[in-house]
Write a protein that holds these residues in place. Structure first.
Motif, PDB file in Angstrom:
ATOM      1  N   TYR A  33      49.468  43.605  55.475  1.00  0.00           N
ATOM      2  CA  TYR A  33      50.197  44.668  54.768  1.00  0.00           C
ATOM      3  C   TYR A  33      50.578  44.202  53.371  1.00  0.00           C
ATOM      4  N   SER A  34      51.156  43.000  53.294  1.00  0.00           N
ATOM      5  CA  SER A  34      51.659  42.470  52.033  1.00  0.00           C
ATOM      6  C   SER A  34      50.554  42.305  51.001  1.00  0.00           C
ATOM      7  N   CYS A  35      49.419  41.739  51.416  1.00  0.00           N
ATOM      8  CA  CYS A  35      48.334  41.527  50.442  1.00  0.00           C
ATOM      9  C   CYS A  35      47.743  42.855  49.986  1.00  0.00           C
ATOM     10  N   ALA A  36      47.639  43.815  50.908  1.00  0.00           N
ATOM     11  CA  ALA A  36      47.066  45.113  50.547  1.00  0.00           C
ATOM     12  C   ALA A  36      47.952  45.850  49.555  1.00  0.00           C
ATOM     13  N   ILE A  37      49.262  45.816  49.776  1.00  0.00           N
ATOM     14  CA  ILE A  37      50.132  46.588  48.888  1.00  0.00           C
ATOM     15  C   ILE A  37      50.205  45.931  47.500  1.00  0.00           C
ATOM     16  N   HIS A  38      50.146  44.605  47.440  1.00  0.00           N
ATOM     17  CA  HIS A  38      50.168  43.951  46.127  1.00  0.00           C
ATOM     18  C   HIS A  38      48.847  44.190  45.388  1.00  0.00           C
ATOM     19  N   TYR A  39      47.750  44.151  46.103  1.00  0.00           N
ATOM     20  CA  TYR A  39      46.446  44.461  45.497  1.00  0.00           C
ATOM     21  C   TYR A  39      46.458  45.880  44.919  1.00  0.00           C
ATOM     22  N   LEU A  40      46.977  46.823  45.689  1.00  0.00           N
ATOM     23  CA  LEU A  40      46.980  48.209  45.232  1.00  0.00           C
ATOM     24  C   LEU A  40      47.928  48.421  44.056  1.00  0.00           C
ATOM     25  N   LYS A  41      48.989  47.631  43.968  1.00  0.00           N
ATOM     26  CA  LYS A  41      49.852  47.686  42.788  1.00  0.00           C
ATOM     27  C   LYS A  41      49.077  47.235  41.540  1.00  0.00           C
ATOM     28  N   ALA A  42      48.245  46.208  41.709  1.00  0.00           N
ATOM     29  CA  ALA A  42      47.414  45.758  40.586  1.00  0.00           C
ATOM     30  C   ALA A  42      46.386  46.812  40.211  1.00  0.00           C
ATOM     31  N   VAL A  43      45.811  47.482  41.221  1.00  0.00           N
ATOM     32  CA  VAL A  43      44.866  48.570  40.966  1.00  0.00           C
ATOM     33  C   VAL A  43      45.548  49.682  40.178  1.00  0.00           C
ATOM     34  N   ALA A  44      46.772  50.023  40.585  1.00  0.00           N
ATOM     35  CA  ALA A  44      47.505  51.080  39.888  1.00  0.00           C
ATOM     36  C   ALA A  44      47.743  50.705  38.430  1.00  0.00           C
ATOM     37  N   GLU A  45      48.017  49.435  38.165  1.00  0.00           N
ATOM     38  CA  GLU A  45      48.264  48.994  36.788  1.00  0.00           C
ATOM     39  C   GLU A  45      46.982  49.016  35.961  1.00  0.00           C
ATOM     40  N   MET A  46      45.850  48.618  36.575  1.00  0.00           N
ATOM     41  CA  MET A  46      44.587  48.529  35.839  1.00  0.00           C
ATOM     42  C   MET A  46      43.836  49.847  35.785  1.00  0.00           C
ATOM     43  N   GLY A  47      44.097  50.718  36.764  1.00  0.00           N
ATOM     44  CA  GLY A  47      43.271  51.896  36.949  1.00  0.00           C
ATOM     45  C   GLY A  47      42.106  51.564  37.860  1.00  0.00           C
ATOM     46  N   ALA A  48      41.631  52.555  38.612  1.00  0.00           N
ATOM     47  CA  ALA A  48      40.577  52.303  39.598  1.00  0.00           C
ATOM     48  C   ALA A  48      39.307  51.775  38.938  1.00  0.00           C
ATOM     49  N   ALA A  49      38.917  52.359  37.820  1.00  0.00           N
ATOM     50  CA  ALA A  49      37.672  51.936  37.174  1.00  0.00           C
ATOM     51  C   ALA A  49      37.755  50.487  36.719  1.00  0.00           C
ATOM     52  N   GLY A  50      38.878  50.105  36.134  1.00  0.00           N
ATOM     53  CA  GLY A  50      39.050  48.728  35.691  1.00  0.00           C
ATOM     54  C   GLY A  50      39.056  47.752  36.850  1.00  0.00           C
ATOM     55  N   ALA A  51      39.717  48.150  37.961  1.00  0.00           N
ATOM     56  CA  ALA A  51      39.776  47.281  39.138  1.00  0.00           C
ATOM     57  C   ALA A  51      38.407  47.108  39.764  1.00  0.00           C
ATOM     58  N   LYS A  52      37.615  48.171  39.766  1.00  0.00           N
ATOM     59  CA  LYS A  52      36.279  48.090  40.362  1.00  0.00           C
ATOM     60  C   LYS A  52      35.326  47.278  39.488  1.00  0.00           C
ATOM     61  N   ALA A  53      35.605  47.206  38.196  1.00  0.00           N
ATOM     62  CA  ALA A  53      34.695  46.534  37.275  1.00  0.00           C
ATOM     63  C   ALA A  53      34.708  45.021  37.445  1.00  0.00           C
ATOM     64  N   SER A  54      35.865  44.452  37.837  1.00  0.00           N
ATOM     65  CA  SER A  54      35.953  42.990  37.926  1.00  0.00           C
ATOM     66  C   SER A  54      37.025  42.569  38.915  1.00  0.00           C
ATOM     67  N   GLY A  55      36.587  41.980  40.022  1.00  0.00           N
ATOM     68  CA  GLY A  55      37.536  41.441  40.986  1.00  0.00           C
ATOM     69  C   GLY A  55      38.310  40.267  40.418  1.00  0.00           C
TER      70      GLY A  55
END
Length: 411
Positions: free
Chosen positions: A314-336
């Motif tokens: 749960y913890s890793c997923a929610i922190h990852y998704l917070k980073a996705v929200a900050e970068m935007g989906a396209a930016g997050a998908k472009a580079s892990g």
């Protein structure tokens, strides 16, 4: 919960799509795909499996990204505790189904193999179930974070406490793969530094061992004061039950469950498990935040109380998704790799572990706890199993950054 077969898991994994709000149409580029690579049919099913999927779903629900125009799909796949099968599935997920992040991965040999794949493909692995401290040591990776626990921490908290209380000679029952080997090595180091001695070990085939009699006889013959279990989940349950049948504890030897979960105690029963000392980084009844999180996940899997592995997922997923929200989906998908850098810069805070951070070697930092299993008379009911013996502060719980040998760490 969708049931998956081994064949289906090996083909492509199952997709559990968390749909956007009604009336919203979202482009494909705005879909983040998370693959939960776990044990759905083997000895770690209860400590991993469906409840880990539920934990990721809960993280998605709690963050509410669909309201920000980002859709999330959660895939689940059974790794069968086989690195070859797991790697084939992970590769298929990334190359043909567009998976952006793989989490759970509750097998250290598999996590080490997947770490290479996600680095090559510039994706993300959040190892919330794998325990080998090699993941933040010599084999650390720019695209992997080890989230929940590791063998060094378990050895530090449990091994040290046991030696200090007089358990200065040890014999190990060890699962014969990367996790078991690392846990035995880490614990042996703490035992020896504290003045104790290692008298030997017996390695059993993993997976597939159900009869531990020959290994327990070796432990009994060693006359070690402590029989350390470098095992997890169903293997730990079976070994403890059979050790009781052999009368090992009645003859004065102590069992040390190096990696145990509340689900293991539930399977063993308080009558047999009472008095065991164990380390955890999460307990559902620890505070108001953990109680709330556990109840939310429990609605999805009502027969399986979330344990520390599920909390980590749960913890890793929610922190990852917070980073996705900050970068935007396209930016997050472009580079892990870029996502991981954002995750490391952002402080962590969630209902599983509270405030924390991610170290440069990929170690997620939070406190650890030493628990004792309650007696039947002390328990107030089902899942009321632990009493807190000690809290180990974050900086004391984990291996010092300078000792891991991670090449990402600047000297």
């Amino acid at each position: 919960m969708q049931t998956i077969s081994r064949r289906a898991a090996l083909r492509a994994g199952s997709v559990l799509a968390l749909s956007p709000l009604p009336g919203r149409s979202q482009p494909r580029d705005n879909t983040i795909r998370i693959g939960v690579l776990a044990d759905f049919s083997g000895p770690y099913r209860d400590t991993s499996g469906p409840t880990s999927v539920a934990a990721v779903q809960q993280a998605v629900e709690d963050l509410g990204l669909s309201q920000r125009g980002i859709n999330v799909e959660v895939l689940q796949g059974d790794h069968l505790n086989r690195p070859d099968a797991a790697l084939a599935l992970a590769r298929r997920w990334i190359d043909t189904q567009g998976v952006d992040m793989i989490c759970e991965v509750n097998n250290s040999a598999i996590a080490l193999a997947v770490a290479n794949l996600v680095r090559e493909r510039d994706k993300v692995q959040l190892a919330s179930g794998a325990a080998s401290s090699a993941l933040t040591g010599a084999q650390c990776s720019s695209h992997t974070i080890q989230w929940t626990y590791d063998t060094w921490m378990f050895a530090n908290v449990v091994g040290g406490a046991t030696v200090r209380s007089g358990g200065d000679t040890w014999f190990f029952l060890t699962a014969d793969y990367a996790f078991g080997h690392q846990l035995e090595r880490d614990t042996a180091g703490f035992v020896q530094r504290a003045g104790g001695r290692m008298l030997g070990s017996a390695r059993f085939p993993f997976p597939g061992t159900t009869d531990f009699s020959s290994f327990l006889l070796q432990a009994q013959a060693s006359r070690a004061k402590v029989v350390g279990l470098a095992t997890a989940a169903q293997d730990t349950v079976n070994a403890i039950k059979q050790a009781r049948e052999f009368g090992i504890t009645r003859r004065g030897q102590q069992l040390a469950g190096m990696v145990m979960f509340i689900t293991d105690v539930h399977a063993i029963g308080l009558e047999s498990a009472q008095g065991l000392i164990m380390s955890e980084v999460f307990y559902h009844d620890l505070n108001d935040r953990t109680r709330g999180l556990a109840q939310r996940i429990l609605r999805r899997t009502p027969t399986n109380m979330p344990n520390q592995e599920h909390a980590g997922t749960y913890s890793c997923a929610i922190h990852y998704l917070k980073a996705v929200a900050e970068m935007g989906a396209a930016g997050a998908k472009a580079s892990g790799g870029e996502v991981l850098q954002v995750m490391k810069r952002m402080p962590t805070d969630d209902d599983a572990f509270g405030p924390g951070r991610i170290r440069e070697d990929g170690r997620k930092m939070h406190p650890a706890y030493l628990f004792e299993v309650k007696s039947p008379a002390e328990s107030r009911g089902t899942w009321d199993y632990f009493k807190l013996r000690a809290t180990v502060p974050t900086e004391e719980a984990w291996r010092p950054l300078s000792e891991g040998g991670c090449p990402l760490v600047r000297g």
